[in-house]
Design a protein around this motif. Sequence first.
Motif, PDB file in Angstrom:
ATOM      1  N   ALA A 129      37.644  35.376  44.925  1.00 48.12           N
ATOM      2  CA  ALA A 129      37.158  33.953  44.592  1.00 48.12           C
ATOM      3  C   ALA A 129      37.121  33.579  43.047  1.00 48.12           C
ATOM      4  O   ALA A 129      37.837  32.740  42.541  1.00 48.12           O
ATOM      5  N   VAL A 130      36.443  34.537  42.330  1.00 53.06           N
ATOM      6  CA  VAL A 130      36.226  34.484  40.954  1.00 53.06           C
ATOM      7  C   VAL A 130      38.069  34.640  40.475  1.00 53.06           C
ATOM      8  O   VAL A 130      38.183  34.000  39.375  1.00 53.06           O
ATOM      9  N   THR A 131      38.483  35.600  40.817  1.00 52.91           N
ATOM     10  CA  THR A 131      40.021  35.924  40.303  1.00 52.91           C
ATOM     11  C   THR A 131      40.760  34.824  40.513  1.00 52.91           C
ATOM     12  O   THR A 131      41.613  34.191  39.534  1.00 52.91           O
ATOM     13  N   ALA A 162      37.169  42.322  39.592  1.00 52.99           N
ATOM     14  CA  ALA A 162      36.943  41.729  38.526  1.00 52.99           C
ATOM     15  C   ALA A 162      35.617  42.138  37.933  1.00 52.99           C
ATOM     16  O   ALA A 162      34.585  42.545  38.492  1.00 52.99           O
ATOM     17  N   ASN A 163      35.634  41.863  36.578  1.00 50.99           N
ATOM     18  CA  ASN A 163      34.188  42.133  35.876  1.00 50.99           C
ATOM     19  C   ASN A 163      34.220  40.850  34.850  1.00 50.99           C
ATOM     20  O   ASN A 163      33.931  41.113  33.722  1.00 50.99           O
ATOM     21  N   PRO A 164      33.952  39.531  35.408  1.00 50.90           N
ATOM     22  CA  PRO A 164      33.655  38.595  34.460  1.00 50.90           C
ATOM     23  C   PRO A 164      32.522  38.869  33.619  1.00 50.90           C
ATOM     24  O   PRO A 164      31.215  38.989  34.048  1.00 50.90           O
ATOM     25  N   GLY A 192      39.681  31.572  40.771  1.00 52.33           N
ATOM     26  CA  GLY A 192      39.159  30.317  40.083  1.00 52.33           C
ATOM     27  C   GLY A 192      39.645  30.667  38.498  1.00 52.33           C
ATOM     28  O   GLY A 192      39.831  29.653  38.166  1.00 52.33           O
ATOM     29  N   TYR A 193      39.781  31.889  38.174  1.00 48.98           N
ATOM     30  CA  TYR A 193      39.969  31.957  36.818  1.00 48.98           C
ATOM     31  C   TYR A 193      41.437  31.800  36.559  1.00 48.98           C
ATOM     32  O   TYR A 193      41.804  31.074  35.530  1.00 48.98           O
ATOM     33  N   ALA A 222      40.635  40.340  35.558  1.00 47.34           N
ATOM     34  CA  ALA A 222      40.678  39.950  37.119  1.00 47.34           C
ATOM     35  C   ALA A 222      41.901  40.682  37.595  1.00 47.34           C
ATOM     36  O   ALA A 222      42.829  40.528  37.232  1.00 47.34           O
ATOM     37  N   VAL A 225      34.087  38.171  47.011  1.00 48.21           N
ATOM     38  CA  VAL A 225      33.530  37.188  45.667  1.00 48.21           C
ATOM     39  C   VAL A 225      34.485  37.462  44.604  1.00 48.21           C
ATOM     40  O   VAL A 225      34.659  36.533  43.708  1.00 48.21           O
ATOM     41  N   ALA A 226      34.947  38.773  44.463  1.00 51.06           N
ATOM     42  CA  ALA A 226      35.877  38.914  43.094  1.00 51.06           C
ATOM     43  C   ALA A 226      37.343  38.291  43.383  1.00 51.06           C
ATOM     44  O   ALA A 226      37.851  37.806  42.561  1.00 51.06           O
ATOM     45  N   LEU A 271      32.722  43.215  39.988  1.00 48.31           N
ATOM     46  CA  LEU A 271      32.544  42.597  41.368  1.00 48.31           C
ATOM     47  C   LEU A 271      33.859  43.089  42.302  1.00 48.31           C
ATOM     48  O   LEU A 271      34.666  43.597  41.630  1.00 48.31           O
TER      49      LEU A 271
END
Length: 454
Positions: A393-395, A379-381, A397-398, A369, A390-391, A386
């Motif tokens: 939010a994921v980043t 990011a590429n969870p 969150g990570y 991320a 969206v990326a 992503l």
Amino acid sequence: MTSPVSSPGSFRGSSGRPRIVVVGAGFAGYQTARNLSRTLRGRAEIVLLNPTDYFLYLPLLPQVAAGVLEPRRVTVSLPGTLRGVRLVLGEANRVDLDGRAVHYTDPEGTTGELAYDRLVLAVGSVSKLLPIPGVAEHATGFRGLPEALYLRDHITRQVELAASGGNPADCTARCTFVVVGAGYTGTELAAHGKMYTDALVRRHPAWPRHLRPRWLLLDVADRVLPGLSEKLSRTADEVLRARGVEVRMKTSVKESTHEGVLLDDGEFVDTRSLIWCVGVRPDPLVSELGLPVEKGRLVVTPQLGVPGHPDVFACGDAAAVPDLTRPGEFTAMTAQHASRQGKVAARNVAASLGLGTAVPYKHNDLGFAVDLGGVKAAANPLGVSLSGPVAGAVTRGYHLAAMPGNRVRVAADWLLEAALPRQAVQLGLLRSWQVPLDTASPELARTPAGPGKE
């Protein structure tokens, strides 16, 4: 289950328990100490030797430099979060493998010695220097909190001086920022830095309309984030260029002076800001042990043990750990590997004392991320690429999940940053000579009269 016992002739602390000394409180050292405390539950004395009383969450350091997060948000108290671990403030100078002792110097210049039954070397890494004229004298590194604090002040100061200056050429140079190294740190710093200076300019009442902050991101590689997938690289490149960052691949610095930097393509860039993010090298301490190393990293077994020294373990950036998912290679110097190696090191140290069984370190990357500022990220969870919000939010969150503390405070700063303008002021806490690029201790600011002097 048997009670842990030390090997014959080993040192025991004053309590009669075996002593485990962990050197370094980065990702690897912090996880080692925390998991040892949870596993052994008082059966051994755990001592953590570190120059500072905090664990630094490095991935969020660019946000400190850009004014998104306050400095204490990315620091996690060691005494406050590591129950059952004794913190010794100091910097390791030498390891006596035969005498089973670590020699160190504390923040006031007093020397000390820690005897051990088991030793875990998790000393991490420092900035990588290249033999380029002027870089050591004029560039700023980005490996510790002092450097981030200095850079935040420096960027703010350059913009304010440019706004009040009368010489157009000098103003342009002050508003030009050159970042060398398009890996994680350099890419995120350029992305956040451009947003920060643009925000400063928009709110400055005396800002010349014709002048715009200029950010350059240089790397000898053919693309940004060369260690990641081409899709993530392309996403980051597009965000940077759309934001106005000049991405110069296959380009580096040939010479640095007080007036600017000479690029290897012959162009001279007038600037007062050269930010060095070309990568890291293992802490020099491990090379001084007289043991086999691989590119400066201490060679260890898959169980993280040092061959020939059953009482010594190593993990993190300073250890060359065999990558069992890629035979013949070593694990990359990343926070993801360091954190997980710390947990394995703790388990295997406990096993060496008779509690549990040792296991080899094996880990497949779960994805990456890269925070690009605002709502943008790449990011590429679990291998799913992503981009965009969206990326983002994921980043975030990570990062909240990975941080061992301060989660609420970090989230609160992010909410405030989205709703309110950043507080752009100079604190004046550090000067450039206090954060030299050529240092084995980026976590410490240099003092004017030596350790312990006011």
